[in-house]
Design a protein around this motif. Structure first.
Motif, PDB file in Angstrom:
ATOM      1  N   LEU A 194      48.148  48.007  36.895  1.00 31.01           N
ATOM      2  CA  LEU A 194      47.789  46.675  37.507  1.00 31.01           C
ATOM      3  C   LEU A 194      47.974  45.446  36.776  1.00 31.01           C
ATOM      4  O   LEU A 194      48.501  44.451  37.311  1.00 31.01           O
ATOM      5  CB  LEU A 194      46.400  46.904  37.947  1.00 31.01           C
ATOM      6  N   SER A 195      47.598  45.575  35.475  1.00 35.56           N
ATOM      7  CA  SER A 195      47.737  44.524  34.446  1.00 35.56           C
ATOM      8  C   SER A 195      49.203  43.881  34.227  1.00 35.56           C
ATOM      9  O   SER A 195      49.385  42.844  34.241  1.00 35.56           O
ATOM     10  CB  SER A 195      47.138  44.746  33.040  1.00 35.56           C
ATOM     11  N   LEU A 196      50.063  44.919  34.169  1.00 33.53           N
ATOM     12  CA  LEU A 196      51.525  44.551  34.095  1.00 33.53           C
ATOM     13  C   LEU A 196      52.196  43.896  35.279  1.00 33.53           C
ATOM     14  O   LEU A 196      52.789  42.824  35.140  1.00 33.53           O
ATOM     15  CB  LEU A 196      52.274  45.832  33.642  1.00 33.53           C
ATOM     16  N   PHE A 197      51.541  44.712  36.390  1.00 33.70           N
ATOM     17  CA  PHE A 197      52.063  44.100  37.810  1.00 33.70           C
ATOM     18  C   PHE A 197      51.483  42.668  37.851  1.00 33.70           C
ATOM     19  O   PHE A 197      52.279  41.708  38.241  1.00 33.70           O
ATOM     20  CB  PHE A 197      51.702  44.679  39.025  1.00 33.70           C
ATOM     21  N   GLY A 198      50.442  42.311  37.396  1.00 37.82           N
ATOM     22  CA  GLY A 198      49.698  41.090  37.439  1.00 37.82           C
ATOM     23  C   GLY A 198      50.352  39.983  36.944  1.00 37.82           C
ATOM     24  O   GLY A 198      50.603  38.967  37.249  1.00 37.82           O
ATOM     25  N   THR A 225      53.507  40.229  35.566  1.00 42.64           N
ATOM     26  CA  THR A 225      54.822  39.788  36.169  1.00 42.64           C
ATOM     27  C   THR A 225      54.864  39.135  37.426  1.00 42.64           C
ATOM     28  O   THR A 225      55.683  38.054  37.359  1.00 42.64           O
ATOM     29  CB  THR A 225      55.413  41.348  36.370  1.00 42.64           C
ATOM     30  N   PHE A 226      54.060  39.417  38.422  1.00 35.11           N
ATOM     31  CA  PHE A 226      53.741  38.452  39.297  1.00 35.11           C
ATOM     32  C   PHE A 226      53.384  37.145  39.119  1.00 35.11           C
ATOM     33  O   PHE A 226      53.901  36.103  39.629  1.00 35.11           O
ATOM     34  CB  PHE A 226      52.789  39.107  40.570  1.00 35.11           C
ATOM     35  N   GLU A 227      52.637  36.954  38.111  1.00 38.67           N
ATOM     36  CA  GLU A 227      52.303  35.571  37.775  1.00 38.67           C
ATOM     37  C   GLU A 227      53.262  34.822  37.314  1.00 38.67           C
ATOM     38  O   GLU A 227      53.667  33.556  37.354  1.00 38.67           O
ATOM     39  CB  GLU A 227      50.889  35.640  36.903  1.00 38.67           C
ATOM     40  N   MET A 228      54.113  35.562  36.252  1.00 40.41           N
ATOM     41  CA  MET A 228      55.110  34.673  35.657  1.00 40.41           C
ATOM     42  C   MET A 228      56.117  34.497  36.647  1.00 40.41           C
ATOM     43  O   MET A 228      56.738  33.334  36.611  1.00 40.41           O
ATOM     44  CB  MET A 228      55.835  35.825  34.803  1.00 40.41           C
ATOM     45  N   LEU A 229      56.769  35.325  37.638  1.00 37.66           N
ATOM     46  CA  LEU A 229      57.324  34.995  38.803  1.00 37.66           C
ATOM     47  C   LEU A 229      56.944  33.767  39.656  1.00 37.66           C
ATOM     48  O   LEU A 229      57.780  32.799  40.076  1.00 37.66           O
ATOM     49  CB  LEU A 229      57.950  36.035  39.565  1.00 37.66           C
TER      50      LEU A 229
END
Length: 102
Positions: free
Chosen positions: A72-76, A78-82
């Motif tokens: 979940l941390s990795l997804f968050g 990555t999503f924030e960077m995009l």
């Protein structure tokens, strides 16, 4: 106000990191919930401790979230960077050229 001052003298603290899955599934069938090492209560009414279903569900869901903490941390991140990249439309060309140059 000092950080060690408690606002309430009655509380129930659940510590899901200290509980195993077997401990969690024993909660609905336990007669003495206060003896569990992951439950800390101070002057809590017995009626609250009798709501074992709510306590079980709360600790179980926290355990599931903790199990998925890293993905979940990795997804968050990555999503924030995009989203940040898409938000900088004016500088996206400059970003791409800088990225290609290293």
């Amino acid at each position: 106000m000092a950080s060690n001052v408690h606002l309430s003298k009655k509380h129930l603290v659940l510590k899901p990191r200290q509980a195993s899955l077997l401990d969690i599934f024993r909660v609905p069938f336990s007669k003495d919930l206060e003896s569990k090492h992951f439950v800390k209560s101070l002057r809590v009414k017995q009626a609250i401790l009798e709501r074992k279903g709510i306590i079980f569900l709360s600790v179980f869901l926290q355990k599931i979230i903790q199990f998925n903490e890293k993905p979940l941390s990795l997804f968050g991140s990555t999503f924030e960077m995009l989203l940040n990249l898409l938000g900088n439309k004016n500088n996206f060309g400059v970003f791409l050229s800088s990225l290609l140059r290293g």
